[in-house]
Motif scaffolding. Sequence first.
Motif, PDB file in Angstrom:
ATOM      1  N   ASP A 102     -27.710  13.006 -12.934  1.00 41.11           N
ATOM      2  CA  ASP A 102     -28.192  12.347 -14.159  1.00 41.11           C
ATOM      3  C   ASP A 102     -29.495  12.981 -14.636  1.00 41.11           C
ATOM      4  N   LEU A 103     -30.382  13.316 -13.689  1.00 39.50           N
ATOM      5  CA  LEU A 103     -31.629  13.971 -14.070  1.00 39.50           C
ATOM      6  C   LEU A 103     -31.353  15.372 -14.608  1.00 39.50           C
ATOM      7  N   GLN A 104     -30.415  16.064 -14.017  1.00 40.33           N
ATOM      8  CA  GLN A 104     -30.046  17.391 -14.512  1.00 40.33           C
ATOM      9  C   GLN A 104     -29.511  17.312 -15.939  1.00 40.33           C
ATOM     10  N   LYS A 105     -28.693  16.308 -16.208  1.00 41.89           N
ATOM     11  CA  LYS A 105     -28.138  16.134 -17.554  1.00 41.89           C
ATOM     12  C   LYS A 105     -29.236  15.816 -18.566  1.00 41.89           C
ATOM     13  N   LEU A 106     -30.200  14.983 -18.146  1.00 38.17           N
ATOM     14  CA  LEU A 106     -31.312  14.660 -19.034  1.00 38.17           C
ATOM     15  C   LEU A 106     -32.092  15.926 -19.383  1.00 38.17           C
ATOM     16  N   VAL A 107     -32.381  16.743 -18.375  1.00 37.71           N
ATOM     17  CA  VAL A 107     -33.133  17.982 -18.598  1.00 37.71           C
ATOM     18  C   VAL A 107     -32.348  18.929 -19.497  1.00 37.71           C
ATOM     19  N   LYS A 108     -31.054  19.032 -19.252  1.00 37.02           N
ATOM     20  CA  LYS A 108     -30.210  19.935 -20.047  1.00 37.02           C
ATOM     21  C   LYS A 108     -30.204  19.524 -21.519  1.00 37.02           C
ATOM     22  N   LYS A 109     -30.023  18.228 -21.775  1.00 39.20           N
ATOM     23  CA  LYS A 109     -30.002  17.762 -23.163  1.00 39.20           C
ATOM     24  C   LYS A 109     -31.369  17.935 -23.805  1.00 39.20           C
ATOM     25  N   ALA A 110     -32.425  17.627 -23.045  1.00 42.65           N
ATOM     26  CA  ALA A 110     -33.775  17.784 -23.586  1.00 42.65           C
ATOM     27  C   ALA A 110     -34.032  19.232 -23.995  1.00 42.65           C
ATOM     28  N   HIS A 111     -33.631  20.164 -23.161  1.00 45.05           N
ATOM     29  CA  HIS A 111     -33.839  21.569 -23.480  1.00 45.05           C
ATOM     30  C   HIS A 111     -33.040  21.991 -24.709  1.00 45.05           C
ATOM     31  N   GLU A 112     -31.867  21.418 -24.887  1.00 49.93           N
ATOM     32  CA  GLU A 112     -31.080  21.702 -26.096  1.00 49.93           C
ATOM     33  C   GLU A 112     -31.817  21.233 -27.350  1.00 49.93           C
ATOM     34  N   LEU A 113     -32.608  20.153 -27.198  1.00 50.76           N
ATOM     35  CA  LEU A 113     -33.378  19.606 -28.310  1.00 50.76           C
ATOM     36  C   LEU A 113     -34.792  20.188 -28.356  1.00 50.76           C
ATOM     37  N   LYS A 114     -35.049  21.211 -27.504  1.00 47.52           N
ATOM     38  CA  LYS A 114     -36.363  21.853 -27.418  1.00 47.52           C
ATOM     39  C   LYS A 114     -37.451  20.857 -27.003  1.00 47.52           C
ATOM     40  N   ILE A 115     -37.090  19.976 -26.084  1.00 44.88           N
ATOM     41  CA  ILE A 115     -38.036  19.039 -25.485  1.00 44.88           C
ATOM     42  C   ILE A 115     -38.211  19.409 -24.020  1.00 44.88           C
ATOM     43  N   ARG A 116     -39.444  19.535 -23.574  1.00 46.69           N
ATOM     44  CA  ARG A 116     -39.711  19.838 -22.179  1.00 46.69           C
ATOM     45  C   ARG A 116     -39.762  18.541 -21.366  1.00 46.69           C
ATOM     46  N   VAL A 117     -39.427  18.648 -20.093  1.00 49.17           N
ATOM     47  CA  VAL A 117     -39.383  17.475 -19.218  1.00 49.17           C
ATOM     48  C   VAL A 117     -40.291  17.686 -18.014  1.00 49.17           C
ATOM     49  N   LEU A 118     -41.195  16.742 -17.798  1.00 50.32           N
ATOM     50  CA  LEU A 118     -42.020  16.701 -16.605  1.00 50.32           C
ATOM     51  C   LEU A 118     -41.704  15.414 -15.853  1.00 50.32           C
ATOM     52  N   VAL A 119     -41.927  15.423 -14.562  1.00 45.38           N
ATOM     53  CA  VAL A 119     -41.710  14.235 -13.735  1.00 45.38           C
ATOM     54  C   VAL A 119     -43.047  13.795 -13.159  1.00 45.38           C
ATOM     55  N   ASP A 120     -43.304  12.502 -13.224  1.00 47.26           N
ATOM     56  CA  ASP A 120     -44.499  11.931 -12.603  1.00 47.26           C
ATOM     57  C   ASP A 120     -44.321  11.990 -11.084  1.00 47.26           C
ATOM     58  N   PHE A 121     -45.221  12.696 -10.411  1.00 42.94           N
ATOM     59  CA  PHE A 121     -45.122  12.892  -8.965  1.00 42.94           C
ATOM     60  C   PHE A 121     -46.320  12.222  -8.286  1.00 42.94           C
ATOM     61  N   PRO A 122     -46.146  11.032  -7.677  1.00 49.09           N
ATOM     62  CA  PRO A 122     -47.252  10.390  -6.958  1.00 49.09           C
ATOM     63  C   PRO A 122     -47.471  11.102  -5.628  1.00 49.09           C
ATOM     64  N   ALA A 123     -48.564  11.820  -5.504  1.00 52.45           N
ATOM     65  CA  ALA A 123     -48.772  12.663  -4.315  1.00 52.45           C
ATOM     66  C   ALA A 123     -49.972  12.239  -3.470  1.00 52.45           C
ATOM     67  N   THR A 124     -50.588  11.105  -3.790  1.00 54.10           N
ATOM     68  CA  THR A 124     -51.768  10.697  -3.026  1.00 54.10           C
ATOM     69  C   THR A 124     -51.576   9.360  -2.308  1.00 54.10           C
ATOM     70  N   ARG A 125     -50.584   8.570  -2.723  1.00 56.73           N
ATOM     71  CA  ARG A 125     -50.338   7.276  -2.091  1.00 56.73           C
ATOM     72  C   ARG A 125     -48.854   6.938  -2.181  1.00 56.73           C
ATOM     73  N   VAL A 126     -48.368   6.206  -1.180  1.00 55.97           N
ATOM     74  CA  VAL A 126     -46.936   5.900  -1.093  1.00 55.97           C
ATOM     75  C   VAL A 126     -46.757   4.445  -0.643  1.00 55.97           C
ATOM     76  N   SER A 127     -45.501   4.045  -0.573  1.00 54.88           N
ATOM     77  CA  SER A 127     -45.187   2.699  -0.099  1.00 54.88           C
ATOM     78  C   SER A 127     -45.575   2.522   1.367  1.00 54.88           C
ATOM     79  N   THR A 128     -45.898   1.296   1.737  1.00 55.78           N
ATOM     80  CA  THR A 128     -46.157   0.994   3.149  1.00 55.78           C
ATOM     81  C   THR A 128     -44.868   1.061   3.962  1.00 55.78           C
ATOM     82  N   ASP A 129     -43.742   1.248   3.288  1.00 59.10           N
ATOM     83  CA  ASP A 129     -42.447   1.422   3.961  1.00 59.10           C
ATOM     84  C   ASP A 129     -41.986   2.878   3.954  1.00 59.10           C
ATOM     85  N   HIS A 130     -42.875   3.797   3.632  1.00 64.43           N
ATOM     86  CA  HIS A 130     -42.488   5.209   3.571  1.00 64.43           C
ATOM     87  C   HIS A 130     -41.998   5.690   4.945  1.00 64.43           C
TER      88      HIS A 130
END
Length: 491
Positions: A109-137
């Motif tokens: 589904d994410l691949q399809k979103l990126v593919k369609k976005a690129h067809e519309l000349k829209i770039r896609v970034l993903v929010d990556f939380p890299a400093t804190r995580v769940s206490t259930d990680h």
Amino acid sequence: MIPLLLFSSNAALAEEKSEKWHDETIYFLMTDRFMNGDHTNDQQVNNEDPSAYQGGDLKGAADQLDYLQEMGITAVVVSPVFENEAGAYHGYSVTDYSKLNEQFGTKKDLQKLVKKAHELKIRVLVDFPATRVSTDHVWLSDTDKADWFTSRSNQQDPAWLGEMAELNTANSDVQKALVDAAETLADDTEIDGYFFSNASQAEPAFWTAFADRLSKLHLIGELKDMTPEEGAAYEEAGLDSVTAPWVQEPLRKQFATVDRSSEEVKNLLLKEQEVLNNPLSTIHVTDSVLTDRFTLDMANENMFPGARWKMALTYMYTTPGTPAIFYASEIAQNGESGVDSHGLMNFRTDQELVDYIKQIAVLRSDLPALRRGTYEPLYEKDGMSVFKRQYKDETLIVAINNTGETKKVTIPAEELDPDKELRGLLAGDMSRAADGGFTLILDREEAEIYALAEKTGINFAFIGAMAVVYVTFMIFLYIVWKRGKRAVNKE
């Protein structure tokens, strides 16, 4: 329109859109609250509980990319896609970086979103939380990774994030594991970059490994409670751009109501030009996933949100930097930080503000000076702002009357060119030099973007054509009147 048609209208300078990121207009998309496109992944959805998942997913986001494109959006930041703890609709309580959140869909589904976005000349970034995580990680259950955390449970700010474990970003193994996860997702989905939320919790040097391994991606760092000088250190470490917390609060204060001084934001913009490596790529936002809605500030001032948003967005779209909109700001979403501000996106609301955003987005796209030009303040007083943007042969004057009354400002002719005229591109205003200056008159809560252009003469061909139409119409009325009179006399 007729007065405008009396003058010839040379098109403003336009230029092919480059690959540079400061040309972008960014939209922060909270997946769960945007659009439900696939009901088969609604296992945790409870529409009776606003703090639960509401059903938005990656397919729904892909289905609405046309809407974003029409609004002039050229880059989208998707909220975190990794596996999360139960009920964490926002995506920040990551439990496993090697898996995706099933509530939002699959990797396909994410691949399809990126593919369609690129067809519309829209770039896609993903929010990556890299400093804190769940206490259930999953890393917390591995005894060999005990030193991967500085805290296994700590109350976060804002409070609605709850208890989270904080990663030891000084640990090189933590850094490598996170970079590996980021690289794997990027390779699998062909996204264009990452938005590192809460990036300022880690030291600038932490991000260098991301920049080295992900050199083909655009990397944005979210900063909190920092100065432009401190933000520059994160750029030096390898991030391509950063958010500007130093501007966010003053900008909100300035435009929440009328007659507020614009000096502070003006000076901060000048400071960005002075100390940042990539000032044109600096991300300027009003509200975000963590803040109260900007609309709430307006409501607290008893102001009409539509006009307030128009003034603020015009300022953001025409000053140096990269404008960014948090989802549903275009419909003036209201609410306090947290669940209250994360309402469902309503695509059937009043379109007036959306249409205005489309209008200023077209101008920003078509006029390189708004994206790449120099910035020179010409007049600032109690909410009335006039500044010049210049790029190559294109000169623009932006006037924003964020006051409660009509304002008149005269710009010395020597600042521009007395042999040219200022042609309004938003409302169609026009000004020519007289008595040594260009006079700009704007009604309250009105903005105009003027292009400095060659003087236009009267379009005699058009006037002649209009005269012929007028005379012909009068002759037609006369003939009808005469025939009617004859008919009466015959009776």
